[in-house]
Design a protein around this motif. Structure first.
Motif, PDB file in Angstrom:
ATOM      1  N   ILE A   1      -0.551   1.343  -3.062  1.00 56.99           N
ATOM      2  CA  ILE A   1       0.177   0.151  -2.625  1.00 56.99           C
ATOM      3  C   ILE A   1       1.289   0.587  -1.681  1.00 56.99           C
ATOM      4  N   GLU A   2       1.323  -0.008  -0.506  1.00 60.82           N
ATOM      5  CA  GLU A   2       2.326   0.321   0.499  1.00 60.82           C
ATOM      6  C   GLU A   2       3.134  -0.927   0.835  1.00 60.82           C
ATOM      7  N   SER A   3       4.405  -0.735   1.115  1.00 58.73           N
ATOM      8  CA  SER A   3       5.267  -1.846   1.525  1.00 58.73           C
ATOM      9  C   SER A   3       6.108  -1.412   2.708  1.00 58.73           C
ATOM     10  N   GLU A   4       6.405  -2.368   3.559  1.00 59.50           N
ATOM     11  CA  GLU A   4       7.206  -2.078   4.747  1.00 59.50           C
ATOM     12  C   GLU A   4       8.022  -3.311   5.109  1.00 59.50           C
ATOM     13  N   LEU A   5       9.307  -3.103   5.384  1.00 62.93           N
ATOM     14  CA  LEU A   5      10.195  -4.188   5.784  1.00 62.93           C
ATOM     15  C   LEU A   5      10.040  -4.440   7.280  1.00 62.93           C
ATOM     16  N   PHE A   6       9.832  -5.709   7.645  1.00 69.05           N
ATOM     17  CA  PHE A   6       9.719  -6.064   9.053  1.00 69.05           C
ATOM     18  C   PHE A   6      10.375  -7.423   9.277  1.00 69.05           C
ATOM     19  N   ALA A   7      10.637  -7.722  10.527  1.00 71.10           N
ATOM     20  CA  ALA A   7      11.282  -8.983  10.902  1.00 71.10           C
ATOM     21  C   ALA A   7      10.305  -9.826  11.702  1.00 71.10           C
ATOM     22  N   GLU A   8      10.261 -11.111  11.381  1.00 71.16           N
ATOM     23  CA  GLU A   8       9.406 -12.048  12.089  1.00 71.16           C
ATOM     24  C   GLU A   8      10.161 -13.350  12.284  1.00 71.16           C
ATOM     25  N   GLU A   9      10.338 -13.725  13.541  1.00 67.88           N
ATOM     26  CA  GLU A   9      11.074 -14.938  13.900  1.00 67.88           C
ATOM     27  C   GLU A   9      12.473 -14.928  13.294  1.00 67.88           C
ATOM     28  N   GLY A  10      13.108 -13.752  13.335  1.00 65.47           N
ATOM     29  CA  GLY A  10      14.469 -13.629  12.848  1.00 65.47           C
ATOM     30  C   GLY A  10      14.607 -13.573  11.338  1.00 65.47           C
ATOM     31  N   GLN A  11      13.516 -13.508  10.609  1.00 61.79           N
ATOM     32  CA  GLN A  11      13.557 -13.489   9.148  1.00 61.79           C
ATOM     33  C   GLN A  11      12.933 -12.191   8.644  1.00 61.79           C
ATOM     34  N   ASP A  12      13.650 -11.499   7.738  1.00 58.34           N
ATOM     35  CA  ASP A  12      13.139 -10.265   7.153  1.00 58.34           C
ATOM     36  C   ASP A  12      12.066 -10.578   6.115  1.00 58.34           C
ATOM     37  N   LYS A  13      11.027  -9.756   6.108  1.00 61.69           N
ATOM     38  CA  LYS A  13       9.934  -9.908   5.151  1.00 61.69           C
ATOM     39  C   LYS A  13       9.452  -8.519   4.729  1.00 61.69           C
ATOM     40  N   TYR A  14       8.842  -8.462   3.551  1.00 59.76           N
ATOM     41  CA  TYR A  14       8.172  -7.246   3.110  1.00 59.76           C
ATOM     42  C   TYR A  14       6.659  -7.462   3.220  1.00 59.76           C
ATOM     43  N   LEU A  15       5.994  -6.578   3.966  1.00 62.57           N
ATOM     44  CA  LEU A  15       4.536  -6.605   4.035  1.00 62.57           C
ATOM     45  C   LEU A  15       4.000  -5.682   2.949  1.00 62.57           C
ATOM     46  N   ILE A  16       3.161  -6.215   2.059  1.00 67.50           N
ATOM     47  CA  ILE A  16       2.579  -5.456   0.959  1.00 67.50           C
ATOM     48  C   ILE A  16       1.088  -5.270   1.238  1.00 67.50           C
ATOM     49  N   VAL A  17       0.625  -4.017   1.180  1.00 67.89           N
ATOM     50  CA  VAL A  17      -0.776  -3.689   1.459  1.00 67.89           C
ATOM     51  C   VAL A  17      -1.343  -2.913   0.267  1.00 67.89           C
ATOM     52  N   VAL A  18      -2.470  -3.368  -0.261  1.00 73.73           N
ATOM     53  CA  VAL A  18      -3.162  -2.696  -1.362  1.00 73.73           C
ATOM     54  C   VAL A  18      -4.430  -2.068  -0.792  1.00 73.73           C
ATOM     55  N   LYS A  19      -4.564  -0.731  -0.948  1.00 68.53           N
ATOM     56  CA  LYS A  19      -5.701  -0.007  -0.389  1.00 68.53           C
ATOM     57  C   LYS A  19      -6.479   0.698  -1.498  1.00 68.53           C
ATOM     58  N   PRO A  20      -7.796   0.554  -1.526  1.00 64.79           N
ATOM     59  CA  PRO A  20      -8.603   1.353  -2.459  1.00 64.79           C
ATOM     60  C   PRO A  20      -8.669   2.790  -1.982  1.00 64.79           C
TER      61      PRO A  20
END
Length: 761
Positions: free
Chosen positions: A450-469
Motif C-alpha cells: 500500500i502506497e500513499s502520496e500527498l498531492f494538491a488538486e485545485e488548491g486542495q490537498d489530498k492523499y492518493l492511496i494505491v494498493v498493489k498486489p
C-alpha cells in the motif's frame, strides 16, 4: 564377445528403451549356434549407431529467448570500477543453450545494439565475445524506458515462446536534468509501458547494482511481469546474479553436486561444470571415473576448458559413466548441467510468492518427448524437495510414495513460507542408476503493498492511496478491496476501492484532510488464480497531515479489532449510518459494481448512538426526580408545621368554648363549602401556585364568612425560621421543571384541615 555379452551391453545402454528386433535375433542365434556371432555383433553395432544418432537429435536442452540490457551510464565507473559486467555477460554467452535466441543492448542516453539478436550457435558466440568486451561507462543519462522498448522490439508480434528481458542498471530513471521530466517518464513506465510488456508476454528480470537504484521500480517491473528482482551489493556478485536470471529464462537439466561429487549415467551425452573461484589464482581440477585428472592445462579433444578470474567453465562430451570428483573449494552456486534424452520436467513455480501461499509441486520424466509411464521405472524414483535460504537448508520434505503418483506425475504441496525473503527451491531425485536436480529461485513477500502520496488538486490537498498486489498469482479482477478511513476528529468512512483503469491496482483519494493523524485500514478478499481465497485484514497505514508526504506499507498483517462505530460510504450515493456502539469488526466485502465511489458528507453526530440518547434521557429523569423528591419533602414539612400551629389555636378556642371532643381524638371540623362557591375556590386554588404565602392567607380570610359554623382560626405568627418557604422563597434548584397544572393533583388544604376532616365530611 558372445551374443549374450553383446545383448547385455546393448541393454545397459538402452535400459529404458524397447530393444528393436533384438530378442528374435537372439532366439535365432540360439537355434543356429555361434556361427553367426559376427553377423549379430555387426547388427548390434548398427542398432547402437542408429539409436545414438536418434538420441542426439532428441537430446536438445530447452531453448530460450533472452534480451540483455546493460547500463553504461557514467555512474558505473563508481559502482563497477573493474567492469565486471564483461565476464558476467560472457558467461551468459557461453551458457545459453544452442538453438536459443539472444541479443545484447547497451544504454545511457541512447540505446545501441551491441550483440545482434539472433539464434545462438557457435558462430554467434564467436561474434558476441569481442563485442561484449566493448562494454564501458561513458553514458550521460539512464534511459530505462527506451532500453525496454529496444529489447521488446517485437512486442506487436505473436510470441512463439517465452520472451525474457534481463535489465542491469545502477540508477534511476534519468533522461533530463529536469526532475519533473524524470518523474513524468517514471510514471509513464509504470502506468503505460509495463502493462503493454506484460500483456505481450515479456518476463523482466531486474538486477540493481547500487543501493541508490530505484528498487521500487525494479521490483514493480519484475513482479508485474512474473520475473525475478535482485540487488548486487557489489560488482563481484554480478556474475552469480546473471546466472540466477538465466536459470529463470531457460531451466536446464542438472545433476546434483554433493560434496564435490556428481554421478554421470549412461544417458548423459554431455555435461557442463561451472565452478566459481574464491580467488583468481585458485586452481580447479576434475577427476574422472577412470582416475584421469583434468585441468586447464591438461585437457583432451572431448574437454573444453574456459577460465576467468571469477569462474571455470568445463564442458565434457561423451563423458565416462560413473562418479566424477571436483577438486576445488565448494561453492553453493557451483552446478553441473547435462544434455540427456532422459529429462526431468517440473511444473513452473512462480518467481514471486506471498506469505501463506500454497505452492503445488509436480514433476515427471520424459523420454523422446513422451512421459514415462513404466511402473518399474517410476518405482525406483526417490528424492526430496529442499528449501534453502542463504545457502542454508531450512526445510526438506520427501517425495511421497505411489499415492502421490498420477499418470507419471509426482505431486505434492510445498509447505507455506513463514518469513519474507529470497529462497531457492530444489528437487533432488535419486534413482540409484541416475539422479537429477532442479533449482528455482523465488522471492517471498507480503501479498499486497500500500502506497500513499500527498498531492494538491485545485488548491486542495489530498492523499492518493494505491494498493498493489505483489504476485502474479493474484487474480486482480476477482479480488475485492474495502478501505476504512479514520479522521483525526473520530469520523470514519467505509468505502469499496475500485480497480484502477490499468487493471493492476486499486486506487482512491482521501479528501477534506484534517490536521492530525489519519489511519487507513484495508479488508482484502484476494482470489488466487488457482481458485483459492486469501482474506487479509491489514494493519493501518498512518498519515500525519500535513507532515507525512508519502508512506508505504507491506500489507498482510491482521490488526486487532477495535471498539467503535463506522461511517459507511456507499458507492452510488451519499450515505451515513449511525449505529449502536459495539466492538468494531473488519469491513465486510460484498459483491458491488466496480464504480468510483462518490464523496460523502461528514457527520458531526456520528459518534452518538441511540444508547447515548437514552442515557441522557435517563440522567435528566433522575435529576428531575431528585429535585421533585426534595420539593415534596419541603412541602410536607411546611404542611406539618402548619397543622401543628392550627391544632394549637383550636385548643385555645375550645378552652373558651367547652367541647366534648379533644384535639387528639378528633381534629377541628371544617365547614362544608356550598356548591355554588366550589368553582370559585377551585379557581383560587389554581392561583395559589402563582401567589406568595401572604396572599394565600388573605384569600383564606376573605372566604371565612362562607362557613356556616365558626370560621377557621387564623394561622399564628411565627419566626422567619419557622415559616415554610413559599414558592418565591424556594431555591431555584428546589423547584422541579414541571407544569404547574400537575401540582393541582397534590392534596393542598387551603383551610388548614387534614385527611381526617375530609373523611368526616
Amino acid at each position: 564377445m558372445t551374443y549374450k555379452a553383446g545383448y547385455m551391453s546393448l541393454a545397459s545402454i538402452f535400459y529404458r528403451r524397447p530393444v528393436v528386433a533384438i530378442k528374435p535375433i537372439i532366439n535365432t542365434m540360439k537355434q543356429a549356434g555361434g556361427k553367426f556371432s559376427l553377423v549379430f555383433l555387426m547388427l548390434c553395432s548398427f542398432i547402437v549407431f542408429a539409436e545414438e544418432s536418434d538420441q542426439s537429435s532428441n537430446s536438445q536442452v530447452s531453448a530460450a529467448d533472452v534480451r540483455m540490457l546493460v547500463d553504461i551510464s557514467g555512474s558505473m565507473k563508481i559502482n563497477d570500477p573493474q567492469n565486471l559486467r564483461v565476464p558476467a555477460i560472457e558467461l551468459m554467452v557461453e551458457l545459453l543453450p544452442k538453438g536459443s535466441k539472444a541479443g545484447v543492448w547497451i544504454f545511457g542516453q541512447h540505446i545501441k545494439s551491441l550483440v545482434p539478436y539472433a539464434e545462438v550457435d557457435s558462430q554467434w558466440r564467436q561474434q558476441a565475445k569481442p563485442q561484449v568486451e566493448k562494454i564501458n561507462s561513458t553514458g550521460l543519462f539512464t534511459n530505462i524506458g527506451e532500453a525496454l522498448n529496444a529489447g521488446a522490439f517485437d512486442r506487436n508480434a505473436q510470441a512463439k515462446q517465452s520472451r525474457h528481458i534481463i535489465l542491469l542498471t545502477d540508477g534511476m530513471v534519468d533522461i533530463s536534468k529536469d526532475s519533473d521530466k524524470n518523474q513524468t517518464e517514471r510514471e509513464r513506465i509504470l502506468t503505460e509501458q509495463i502493462p503493454v510488456l506484460s500483456d505481450a508476454g515479456y518476463t523482466i528480470h531486474t538486477i540493481a547494482l547500487s543501493s541508490n537504484s530505484d528498487r521500487a521500480l525494479m521490483d514493480t517491473l519484475a513482479i508485474e511481469t512474473g520475473g525475478l528482482s535482485s540487488e548486487a551489493n557489489n560488482a563481484e556478485e554480478l556474475t552469480k546474479l546473471f546466472l540466477k536470471a538465466l536459470e529463470q529464462t531457460a531451466p536446464s537439466e542438472q545433476v546434483p553436486l554433493q560434496d564435490n561429487k556428481f554421478l554421470v549415467d549412461s544417458s548423459v551425452e554431455e555435461f557442463t561444470l561451472l565452478v566459481f573461484k574464491p580467488r583468481p589464482e585458485a586452481v580447479t581440477q576434475l577427476l574422472s571415473p577412470d582416475q584421469s585428472t583434468y585441468s586447464k592445462a591438461n585437457t583432451t579433444d572431448d574437454i573444453k576448458w574456459h577460465s576467468t578470474d571469477q569462474y571455470d567453465l568445463v564442458t565434457v562430451q561423451k563423458p565416462y559413466e560413473g562418479e566424477w570428483l571436483l577438486q576445488a573449494e565448494p561453492d553453493p552456486d557451483n552446478r553441473v548441467t547435462i544434455v540427456s534424452d532422459l529429462k526431468l520436467k517440473v511444473k513452473d513455480i512462480p518467481s514471486n510468492l506471498f506469505l501463506g501461499q500454497e505452492v503445488e509441486l509436480d514433476f515427471w520424466f520424459e523420454e523422446q518427448g513422451k512421459i514415462i509411464l513404466k511402473q518399474d521405472f517410476l518405482n525406483i524414483i526417490q528424492g526430496s524437495w529442499q528449501v534453502y535460504q542463504s545457502a542454508k537448508l531450512i526445510s526438506e520434505q520427501q517425495i511421497k510414495d505411489e499415492s502421490s503418483l498420477n499418470d507419471g506425475h509426482f505431486t505434492d504441496q510445498l509447505k507455506p513460507f513463514s518469513d519474507i525473503g529470497d529462497y531457492r527451491i530444489e528437487l533432488v531425485v535419486d534413482a540409484n542408476t541416475f539422479n537429477r536436480r532442479y533449482a528455482k529461485l523465488v522471492s517471498v513477500r507480503q501479498p499486497f503493498q500500500i502506497e500513499s502520496e500527498l498531492f494538491a488538486e485545485e488548491g486542495q490537498d489530498k492523499y492518493l492511496i494505491v494498493v498493489k498486489p505483489r504476485s502474479q498469482s493474484i487474480d486482480r479482477k476477482s479480488s475485492k478491496v474495502v478501505a476504512q478511513v479514520r479522521y483525526p476528529d473520530g469520523t470514519k468512512q467505509l468505502r469499496p476501492v475500485p480497480l484502477y483503469k490499468d487493471g493492476r491496482s486499486w486506487r482512491f483519494a482521501i479528501e477534506r484532510l484534517q490536521q492530525g493523524q489519519h489511519k487507513v485500514f484495508f479488508n482484502i478478499d484476494a482470489q488466487a488464480k488457482d481458485g483459492k481465497t486469501l482474506k487479509i485484514e491489514t494493519a493501518p497505514i498512518v498519515l500525519n497531515y500535513p507532515e507525512t508526504q508519502s508512506a508505504t506499507l507491506e500489507a498482510g498483517v491482521t490488526p486487532e479489532p477495535e471498539t467503535d462505530t463506522t461511517e459507511q460510504v456507499g458507492e452510488s450515493e451519499d450515505e451515513t449510518v449511525e449505529g449502536e456502539t459495539k466492538e468494531e469488526e473488519p469491513p465486510v466485502i460484498e459483491e458491488q459494481p466496480e464504480v468510483e465511489p462518490e464523496e460523502t458528507e461528514e457527520t458531526t453526530e456520528d459518534e452518538l448512538g441511540w444508547i447515548t440518547y437514552v442515557g441522557i434521557a435517563l440522567g435528566n429523569i433522575l435529576v428531575l426526580g431528585g429535585l421533585f423528591f426534595v420539593y415534596k419533602k419541603l412541602i410536607k414539612g411546611s404542611d406539618e408545621k402548619f397543622e401543628e400551629e392550627e391544632a394549637g389555636t383550636e385548643e385555645t378556642e375550645k378552652k373558651e368554648e367547652p367541647s366534648t371532643e379533644t384535639v387528639d381524638e378528633k381534629p377541628a371540623e371544617v365547614e362544608e363549602v356550598p356548591e355554588e362557591l366550589e368553582e370559585d375556590l377551585v379557581e383560587e386554588d389554581d392561583m395559589e401556585i402563582e401567589l406568595p404565602a401572604d396572599d394565600l392567607e388573605d384569600l383564606t380570610a376573605s372566604d371565612s364568612s362562607i362557613a356556616e359554623k365558626e370560621p377557621p382560626p387564623a394561622a399564628p405568627e411565627s419566626t422567619e425560621e419557622e415559616q415554610p418557604k413559599t414558592k418565591d422563597q424556594l431555591d431555584e434548584d428546589d423547584i422541579p421543571p414541571e407544569d404547574p397544572e400537575d401540582l393541582l393533583d397534590e392534596d393542598f388544604d387551603l383551610s388548614g384541615g387534614d385527611e381526617s376532616d375530609d373523611k368526616k365530611d
